[in-house]
Scaffold this motif. Structure first.
Motif, PDB file in Angstrom:
ATOM      1  N   ASP A   1       1.773 -43.652  54.162  1.00 45.80           N
ATOM      2  CA  ASP A   1       1.066 -44.020  52.946  1.00 45.80           C
ATOM      3  C   ASP A   1       1.588 -45.354  52.445  1.00 45.80           C
ATOM      4  O   ASP A   1       2.679 -45.426  51.889  1.00 45.80           O
ATOM      5  CB  ASP A   1       1.248 -42.920  51.886  1.00 45.80           C
ATOM      6  CG  ASP A   1       0.239 -43.048  50.753  1.00 45.80           C
ATOM      7  OD1 ASP A   1      -0.413 -44.113  50.669  1.00 45.80           O
ATOM      8  OD2 ASP A   1       0.105 -42.098  49.966  1.00 45.80           O
ATOM      9  N   GLU A   2       0.818 -46.395  52.641  1.00 44.12           N
ATOM     10  CA  GLU A   2       1.150 -47.756  52.210  1.00 44.12           C
ATOM     11  C   GLU A   2       2.537 -48.199  52.649  1.00 44.12           C
ATOM     12  O   GLU A   2       3.385 -48.531  51.816  1.00 44.12           O
ATOM     13  CB  GLU A   2       1.011 -47.879  50.686  1.00 44.12           C
ATOM     14  CG  GLU A   2      -0.375 -47.486  50.226  1.00 44.12           C
ATOM     15  CD  GLU A   2      -0.775 -48.156  48.920  1.00 44.12           C
ATOM     16  OE1 GLU A   2      -0.188 -49.211  48.602  1.00 44.12           O
ATOM     17  OE2 GLU A   2      -1.678 -47.650  48.263  1.00 44.12           O
TER      18      GLU A   2
ATOM     19  N   SER B   1      -4.094 -41.080  49.127  1.00 45.07           N
ATOM     20  CA  SER B   1      -2.834 -40.331  49.091  1.00 45.07           C
ATOM     21  C   SER B   1      -3.088 -38.830  49.052  1.00 45.07           C
ATOM     22  O   SER B   1      -2.369 -38.045  49.674  1.00 45.07           O
ATOM     23  CB  SER B   1      -2.005 -40.738  47.866  1.00 45.07           C
ATOM     24  OG  SER B   1      -1.616 -42.083  47.977  1.00 45.07           O
TER      25      SER B   1
ATOM     26  N   GLN C   1       4.003 -42.627  49.799  1.00 46.31           N
ATOM     27  CA  GLN C   1       3.937 -43.886  49.065  1.00 46.31           C
ATOM     28  C   GLN C   1       5.226 -44.115  48.260  1.00 46.31           C
ATOM     29  O   GLN C   1       5.741 -45.214  48.201  1.00 46.31           O
ATOM     30  CB  GLN C   1       2.735 -43.813  48.115  1.00 46.31           C
ATOM     31  CG  GLN C   1       2.308 -45.139  47.551  1.00 46.31           C
ATOM     32  CD  GLN C   1       0.900 -45.069  46.977  1.00 46.31           C
ATOM     33  OE1 GLN C   1       0.237 -44.038  47.031  1.00 46.31           O
ATOM     34  NE2 GLN C   1       0.448 -46.169  46.445  1.00 46.31           N
TER      35      GLN C   1
HETATM   36 MG   LIG Z   1      -2.014 -43.741  47.082  1.00 44.66          MG
END
Ligand SMILES: [Mg+2]
Ligand SMILES: Nc1ncnc2c1ncn2[C@@H]1O[C@H](COP(=O)(O)OP(=O)(O)OP(=O)(O)O)[C@@H](O)[C@H]1O
Lengths: 342, 263
Positions: free
Chosen positions: B173-174, B49, B91
């Motif tokens: 991010d994810e 991240s 995220q």
């Molecule tokens: Mg992360």
């Protein structure tokens, strides 16, 4: 009695099925109740009816003027507090700024400057106080509750020092005084105008949208690129300026300037009005119109009980209870509305 | 994609980022080719991240250089990175629960009723509706408050928001975290659509190696703030990636200096 009005299910669903066309009145009622301000309007109307029945003088011209004066200054401050509360902050010092601004105007005028220039100087000083509050809160990461508690005492001391603790007469330049608060309804007209403008700023401008975003999701808003520091500092300045302006209007109305005017009393009234009007203390939620209505309800309560001869002590008890009831209803209604959406 | 495969849209050299005593990135050098989907994997706290936040201008690196389209840049702010065509889906999604879907989509790029400084809500509402429809994102209405959407819907909105402004470089991010099978495949399809239809290049962080291998062209493994592996997706496997991470974990268990960072 306010309880009864609201705790009854607002939309009565008939037991017999009405499949196709629901009653148009019901539809309007339902639409109305979906609005955040609906509950507070209902409360205000109920209170007006109650007080009018208890004392015929309540809706007299004389009393309506008094009521409008109760509402005006507090509602203006409330508008500023709503912006701050929405972006997750609070200003406790606004009541002291309220007292300081007219003194700045007074001394500028004494020094030979025109009244209007003095007024603008006063508002600039207010903006600087707001800037100070904002910078300390945002840059030094001191919670605004503490920052503004500090400035509360600081400004109060400053006002008492420059005034030497004595009230003064508001300078007079005729028409300016009339427009800026002295004429019968000029203060409430200012309050309504400010409410309308601030509501437009909140729901129809970038500034308003970014204020909600800042209070709703601080990290998220800054990740998207919102300058959250600027938003917060700006709203601190806005709140202070509105507080100072309210103080100046009031000085014109009562034709004297008191170093102890306003104070925590008017600040807490403004915050209570905002909260009763549906602004969340946790940020992200609130409306200026709601705050105006909340302030109106508080003023109706105060004025109505005064007419009925209820003592100030009793009034505080009732006020406290009213705030609690309003908050509980607010939370319940919000849950109910959210459930209704599914 | 293949004819432009040689153009690098992002290259970093020796990126270092410290948070006090924690060194989150310790010399990250990676590249992203035009039209490519790069999978970025690594343990919790590996620095993924942080890397994304540097590439999107939200954080500034302590050391190292960044090249966008071959030119060295210092990404000053999110707006600066955005002006270079870089968009990020964080995220935490960075959505504002209290705002409607269309206000979220247009946050920080609002359209105004020129010359008035007022929001053109009608236009934003219409554009959001059309765009979400064209991307196959299914939501009740663009007026819905984001708080009332499901995880997959929220993720889709966040991705749609990033892509909408003609992003050339998309950092995810994810995007598949905390998502059920159905919602996960919705997002996978969304990424596939982007991959096939547009010129966008993507870096995607994920923890599910199988999904990464399925959708990405190339995989980078980030360990202790460095790129520990860089292979085309076809030349590595879930087993290899798992083994690398586990080996690190066993080695780290012996001489643990850094506690495993939570999220
Ligand atoms: Mg992360
Ligand atoms: N703002 C911050 N302040 C202090 N430390 C931070 C900050 N951001 C990240 N870190 C630390 O840097 C390290 C890398 O964090 P990062 O969020 O980049 O990990 P990650 O690979 O994304 O992990 P995850 O898979 O859990 O999301 C962690 O040890 C984390 O605690």
């Amino acid at each position: 009695m306010a309880e009864n009005v609201l705790s009854a299910p607002p939309v009565q669903t008939e037991p017999e099925p009405t499949p196709e066309r629901p009653n148009p009145w019901l539809r309007v009622a339902r639409l109305f109740l979906r609005q955040r301000e609906a509950s507070i309007v209902v409360v205000a109307i109920a209170l007006i009816i109650y007080f009018q029945f208890s004392n015929q003088a309540f809706l007299s011209t004389q009393n309506i003027r008094t009521l409008s004066q109760f509402v005006a200054a507090t509602a203006i401050i409330s508008a500023g507090e709503v912006m701050l509360l929405i972006c997750g902050e609070i200003d406790l010092s606004v009541g002291q700024v309220y007292a300081l601004a007219p003194f700045i105007m007074y001394f500028a005028n004494q020094a030979g400057l025109p009244l209007l220039v003095g007024l603008i100087l006063g508002l600039i000083v207010c903006a600087l106080v707001g800037l100070f509050n904002g910078l300390i809160t945002v840059m030094l990461k001191v919670p605004s509750f503490i920052t503004t508690l500090g400035t509360l005492f600081l400004i109060n001391g400053l006002t008492l020092t420059i005034s030497q603790g004595f009230p003064v007469l508001t300078p007079s330049e005729g028409l300016i005084n009339e427009i800026l608060g002295h004429a019968s309804y000029s203060e409430i007209i200012w309050a309504i105008a400010i409410t309308v403008v601030m509501q437009i700023v909140l729901s129809w401008t970038r500034w308003g949208l970014h204020t909600v975003a800042t209070g709703g999701n601080l990290l998220g808003a800054s990740e998207v690129g919102v300058n959250v520091a600027r938003i917060k500092i700006g709203n601190f300045m806005l709140c202070s300026v509105l507080g100072g302006f309210a103080g100046i209007l009031e000085a014109f109305r009562i034709t004297s300037i008191d170093p102890l005017a306003g104070g925590t009393d008017i600040m807490f009234m403004a915050v209570a009005g905002a909260v009763i009007g549906g602004t969340a203390l946790t940020g992200g939620l609130g409306t200026i119109v709601g705050a105006f209505l909340g302030t109106l309800v508080l003023s109706i309560l105060r004025d109505g009980f005064t007419l009925l001869g209820v003592s100030a002590f009793t009034f505080d008890i009732i006020l406290g209870a009213a705030i609690l009831v309003a908050m509980i209803l607010n939370v319940r209604l919000r849950l109910w509305r959210e459930a209704g959406r599914e | 994609m293949s004819e432009s495969a040689t153009t690098e849209v992002i290259r970093t050299e020796g990126l270092v980022k410290r948070f006090g005593a924690v060194t989150a990135l310790n010399g990250v050098s990676l590249y992203l080719r035009q039209g490519e989907v790069l999978g970025l994997v690594g343990d919790n706290g590996a620095g993924k991240s942080t890397l994304i936040k540097i590439l999107t201008g939200f954080l500034q690196p302590d050391e190292g250089r960044i090249f966008i389209d071959g030119r060295e840049v210092r990404l000053r702010s999110v707006s600066h990175a955005r002006s270079l065509g870089i968009e990020t889906v964080y995220q935490d999604l960075a959505l504002v629960n209290e705002l409607s879907v269309y206000h979220n989509m247009f946050l920080k790029r609002e359209t105004l009723l020129n010359p008035l400084p007022l929001l053109n809500n009608w236009r934003m509402r219409r554009l959001a509706r059309e765009y979400l429809q064209s991307m196959g994102v299914n939501i009740p209405s663009v007026d819905t408050e984001v708080a009332q959407l499901s995880g997959g819907q929220r993720q889709s909105i966040a991705i749609a928001r990033a892509v909408y402004s003609q992003a050339r470089i998309l950092l995810l991010d994810e995007p598949l975290a905390a998502m059920g099978a159905k919602e996960g495949s919705l997002i996978m399809n969304l990424i596939r659509t982007l991959k096939s239809e547009s010129q966008v290049s993507i870096i995607m962080i994920a923890h599910n190696y199988a999904q990464v291998l399925e959708i990405c062209d190339r995989v980078n493994l980030l360990q202790h703030g460095r790129i520990a592996l860089d292979k085309p997706a076809g030349q590595t496997s879930v087993e290899e990636l798992t083994e690398l991470v586990m080996r690190e974990y066993r080695a780290g268990a012996n001489q643990r200096q850094q506690p495993l960072a939570g999220r």
